[in-house]
Scaffold this motif. Structure first.
Motif, PDB file in Angstrom:
ATOM      1  N   UNK A  26      -6.201   2.270   0.276  1.00 23.94           N
ATOM      2  CA  UNK A  26      -7.422   2.115   1.065  1.00 23.94           C
ATOM      3  C   UNK A  26      -8.476   1.382   0.234  1.00 23.94           C
ATOM      4  N   UNK A  27      -8.547   1.730  -1.052  1.00 22.89           N
ATOM      5  CA  UNK A  27      -9.505   1.035  -1.892  1.00 22.89           C
ATOM      6  C   UNK A  27      -9.064  -0.399  -2.169  1.00 22.89           C
ATOM      7  N   UNK A  67      -0.495   4.836  -1.134  1.00 19.86           N
ATOM      8  CA  UNK A  67      -1.212   6.060  -0.790  1.00 19.86           C
ATOM      9  C   UNK A  67      -2.706   5.785  -0.751  1.00 19.86           C
ATOM     10  N   UNK A  68      -3.464   6.783  -1.176  1.00 19.24           N
ATOM     11  CA  UNK A  68      -4.919   6.711  -1.080  1.00 19.24           C
ATOM     12  C   UNK A  68      -5.473   5.438  -1.713  1.00 19.24           C
ATOM     13  N   UNK A 104     -15.183  -2.375   8.053  1.00 26.51           N
ATOM     14  CA  UNK A 104     -15.294  -2.030   6.634  1.00 26.51           C
ATOM     15  C   UNK A 104     -16.729  -2.114   6.168  1.00 26.51           C
ATOM     16  N   UNK A 145      -9.386   7.542  -6.628  1.00 28.41           N
ATOM     17  CA  UNK A 145      -8.874   6.176  -6.768  1.00 28.41           C
ATOM     18  C   UNK A 145      -9.846   5.331  -7.573  1.00 28.41           C
ATOM     19  N   UNK A 198       0.841  -1.190   0.000  1.00 32.49           N
ATOM     20  CA  UNK A 198       0.000   0.000   0.000  1.00 32.49           C
ATOM     21  C   UNK A 198       0.872   1.234   0.000  1.00 32.49           C
ATOM     22  N   UNK A 254      -7.627  -2.223   0.076  1.00 37.33           N
ATOM     23  CA  UNK A 254      -8.088  -2.942   1.264  1.00 37.33           C
ATOM     24  C   UNK A 254      -9.581  -3.219   1.157  1.00 37.33           C
ATOM     25  N   UNK A 255     -10.319  -2.228   0.618  1.00 38.09           N
ATOM     26  CA  UNK A 255     -11.755  -2.431   0.460  1.00 38.09           C
ATOM     27  C   UNK A 255     -12.026  -3.604  -0.467  1.00 38.09           C
ATOM     28  N   UNK A 263      -5.850  11.229   3.162  1.00 37.05           N
ATOM     29  CA  UNK A 263      -6.863  10.587   2.325  1.00 37.05           C
ATOM     30  C   UNK A 263      -7.908   9.825   3.117  1.00 37.05           C
TER      31      UNK A 263
END
Ligand code: SF4
Lengths: 194, 176, 399
Positions: free
Chosen positions: A70-71, A66-67, C140, A163, A64, A73-74, C77
């Motif tokens: 996070x996506x 940057x921003x 989540x 993203x 990972x 991880x989603x 972010x």
């Protein structure tokens, strides 16, 4: 129910095809065991089987940046669930991974580290460049950001977006799987292992 | 204390060390020169009425394009946790050998921002215990946030033609 | 190591240098720490940052004010609306314009949703680092609901850029408000679920209680802010102390603890999620009608439907889109309370449509020396607990 049935059907057809392919290859080998034929038919067909296995067991490295991370991880989480496509086993060590998802902007200071991590991954390996920044620098055309991670490592699939949503990343993973399957047994796939 | 009271008090007690005070959009602002910085900081930290115990931020500014004297400025933002008021110190710094004394002996939180001043503006922070580059790689040349440092160093080379692109990349200096 | 007279290697110290990061699963980004280990204990921890330096501050000096807003999203972010708000508040202070009540409320709703979403990511990753996988999946689940709300109102899941200079980007629809109501109705039960898994869990207590302790004095001296400061016993929250953007109209508590350890920070953040939900309830109850942005056409874009019928509006739109608005000369700094602490932009304007200097006060950046101080003298296994409890976001550390 219909969905599952059709999925099972499709899977059976795929497995049957592969079995047939492998059988064909073995038959050819038995009938004519000359070296050239061995090379062209058996390994090609066997390569397809291997490719099919590889495609369904991608192990991404946890990388990972940057921003976009996070996506990413989603994507691995319950709602999007990349496990459906066999790409959920995130590995902390690059030595155990075969897919690198470059999720985010790569700075000039990070680029050598990224290269190092890529070099540590065993062959065969693939790279997905996730997000506008990793693909081309995105909105940051400046002194600090490497303008596209393909200047440092070879990229197989680019996923645009800033993203990209998890669904976009999943689509990228599926595209990569298609690529692996198409490449399987060809020279370029052999080169990866060699 | 209100901003007016703060600048009034600082002006009365430290009249010789500071250049001027002002109220800018409701904030208390004090202008001073680098040599006076540690003394002023010590005063505002220890004074019972002012009690500025929290260093919030240090920003560097390069006034090259605005033709202002002096060229550099370091801006310190302080809060008081108990008294709930703030003050801003603006320290003008000369272009020749820009340097400013450290205040990291008073606030540990000054450590990183002062290194950032050094890294991004090339200001010498006198007395800082560990003055190295903070954000840019150690072998980086130049100080990116100066106004005369160019923002982009290369154009985006984007092409679907891989061979062409690798030619392009080869012709550029290698990315570090 | 040095070589002694008889040619033998002699170790002059019994420590080992351990390099953690920059690509490490539990450093929450590309943070690197160089740990001097004495057996299992951490002797000194030296931070090394800059692996995500993006040059956002420099790039902002070449963009118009309205173009900087999407850049601020990408700093921290996990909390894009908070950064938007901080930037807009500073700009609005320089411009000296008023914001209508409705947009203040919409801003608050947006920011509090982002605070909850950010704390959910923190709780998920923090728990995962310490070894609780279930909480990760649960958090989540709720975050996705907030992201869906974001997508509905702004078109993007994360980088909303919804808060603009002069107001917000567009009005909230009834459907969206219904969605928020639905979320705040069932959210408390979800927090109970997380707490049931963690708060009294003996393993969790063992890993967090008494770990990474920071006293009140050193928390202030090290410039910690937000939950990390409040867990050390400092009752300081900009929403309460200097209400901005209409926070003065709301009743909520500022949770504090005095222990200053990882567990205290956990409790403060979980409590904060409940308080955020409390604010959301009040905001939904009192949401005033009216226009959603400042009607001054010099600053905010005109309505789209008027564009086709009025020449004047078209000209305003063209001027705003091609030249931007000019901001009077001056400097300002407006701090706000983000999920990680004090966020603010120091903006220097030279009277043109492009900011002369934009500097972010980033809470994570200031917290890193303090965080490394907490690691010193603790066990190596506690390092991940400490990093998780400070909740750093590298995007705003390196900028
Ligand atoms: S593409 Fe967008 S979201 Fe992804 S790292 Fe770049 S700025 Fe962040």
């Amino acid at each position: 129910m219909g969905l599952i049935d059709s999925a099972v059907d499709a899977l059976e057809t795929e497995v049957n095809n592969l079995k047939l392919n492998a059988q064909e290859a073995l038959d050819a080998f038995e009938h004519d065991s000359a070296g050239a034929v061995y090379d062209s038919i058996l390994t090609t067909q066997l390569g397809k089987v291997v490719g099919w296995a590889q495609k369904n067991a991608l192990w991404p490295a946890t990388f990972g940046l940057a921003c976009c991370a996070i996506e990413m991880m989603a994507m691995a989480n319950s709602r999007w669930d990349s496990a459906r496509f066999g790409a959920e086993v995130f590995r902390a060590s690059p030595r155990q991974a075969d897919l690198m998802i470059v999720s985010g902007r790569v700075s000039q200071k990070m680029a050598p580290v990224l290269k190092l991590i890529y070099d540590q991954m065993p062959e065969p390996k693939w790279v997905i460049s996730m997000g506008a920044c990793a693909s081309c620098g995105g909105i940051f055309n400046n002194y600090a950001i490497v303008q596209g991670v393909d200047r440092v490592v070879p990229v197989d699939v680019y996923v645009p977006g800033c993203p990209p949503g998890p669904e976009a990343l999943l689509y990228g993973v599926i595209k990569l799987q298609e690529k692996i399957l198409n490449e399987a047994g060809t020279d370029s796939a052999k080169k990866r292992v060699a | 204390m209100t901003s007016e009271e703060i600048v009034e008090k600082i002006k009365n007690d430290l009249g010789d060390d500071i250049l001027s005070v002002e109220i800018s959009l409701g904030d208390a602002v004090v202008h001073l020169l680098p040599p006076a910085l540690p003394k002023v900081c010590e005063f505002i930290k220890n004074d019972a009425d002012l009690d500025f115990d929290y260093l919030s931020n240090i920003s560097g500014v390069d006034y090259l394009d605005l033709d202002r004297e002096p060229r550099f400025e370091a801006v310190y933002e302080f809060h008081s946790m108990d008294k709930n008021h703030s003050v801003r110190l603006r320290v003008g710094i000369e272009e020749e050998n820009p340097s400013v004394p450290t205040i990291s002996h008073l606030w540990k939180s000054a450590d990183f921002p002062e290194r950032e001043l050094f890294d991004m503006f090339g200001m010498n922070v006198e007395g800082h215990p560990d003055l190295r580059r903070l954000i840019m790689p150690d072998d980086w040349e130049g100080h990116p946030l100066r106004r005369d440092y160019s923002l982009t160093t290369e154009d985006v080379a984007f092409s679907f033609n891989r061979d062409y692109k690798s030619e392009l990349v080869k012709s550029k200096p290698p990315t570090r | 190591m040095s070589i002694t007279e008889n040619g033998l290697l002699e170790r002059d110290k019994d420590t080992m240098t351990l390099n953690m990061g920059p690509s490490h699963p539990s450093t929450h980004g590309v943070f690197r720490a160089i740990l001097e280990m004495d057996g299992e204990l951490v002797g000194t921890a030296k931070p090394d940052i800059g692996y995500l330096h993006t040059g956002i501050e420099k790039t902002s000096e070449a963009k118009r004010y309205s173009h900087v807003i999407p850049m601020t999203d990408r700093l921290d972010y996990l909390n894009p609306p908070g950064n938007n708000l901080a930037f807009c508040l500073s700009t609005e202070k320089l411009l000296g314009i008023e914001i209508p009540d409705r947009s203040q409320y919409l801003r608050i709703i947006h920011c509090e949703l982002a605070r909850i979403a950010s704390h959910l990511v923190w709780l998920a990753t923090h728990a995962l680092d310490i070894g609780a996988m279930t909480v990760f999946l649960y958090c989540w689940r709720e975050r996705e609901e907030i992201l869906d709300l974001n997508e509905e109102i702004s078109g993007v899941r994360m980088m909303t850029s919804y808060i603009r200079v002069g107001g917000v980007a567009k009005d909230a629809t009834d459907e969206w408000l219904r969605g928020v109501r639905k979320f705040i109705e069932h959210f408390p039960a979800k927090i109970d679920e997380y707490e049931k898994l963690l708060t009294r869990n003996p393993i969790w207590l063992d890993r967090t209680e008494g770990v990474g302790v920071m006293s009140r004095e050193s928390a202030i001296n090290y410039g910690m802010s937000g939950p990390a400061l409040r867990a050390s016993g400092v009752d300081f929250d900009f929403r309460k102390k200097r209400p901005y953007s209409g926070y003065g109209n709301f009743e909520f508590n500022v949770p504090t603890r005095t222990q200053g350890d990882v567990y205290a920070r956990y409790l403060v953040r979980v409590e904060e999620m409940r308080e955020s939900r409390e604010i959301l309830v009040q905001a939904m109850r009192d949401l005033p009608g009216g226009y959603y942005k400042n009607p001054d056409s010099k600053v905010s874009l005109p309505d789209r439907d008027k564009l086709k019928s009025s020449m004047e509006v078209l000209i305003h739109h063209f001027k705003l889109a091609s030249e931007g608005f000019k901001v009077p000369k001056g400097e300002t700094y407006v701090p706000i309370e983000g999920p990680r602490g004090e966020v603010g932009f120091y903006i220097v304007s030279d009277g043109t449509a492009i900011p002369y200097r934009v500097k972010l006060r980033a809470p994570s950046f200031m917290a890193i020396p303090g965080m490394c101080k907490m690691m010193e003298g603790s066990f190596i296994a506690d390092v991940v607990a400490v990093i998780g409890s400070i909740d750093i976001v590298m995007g705003e550390v390196d900028r």
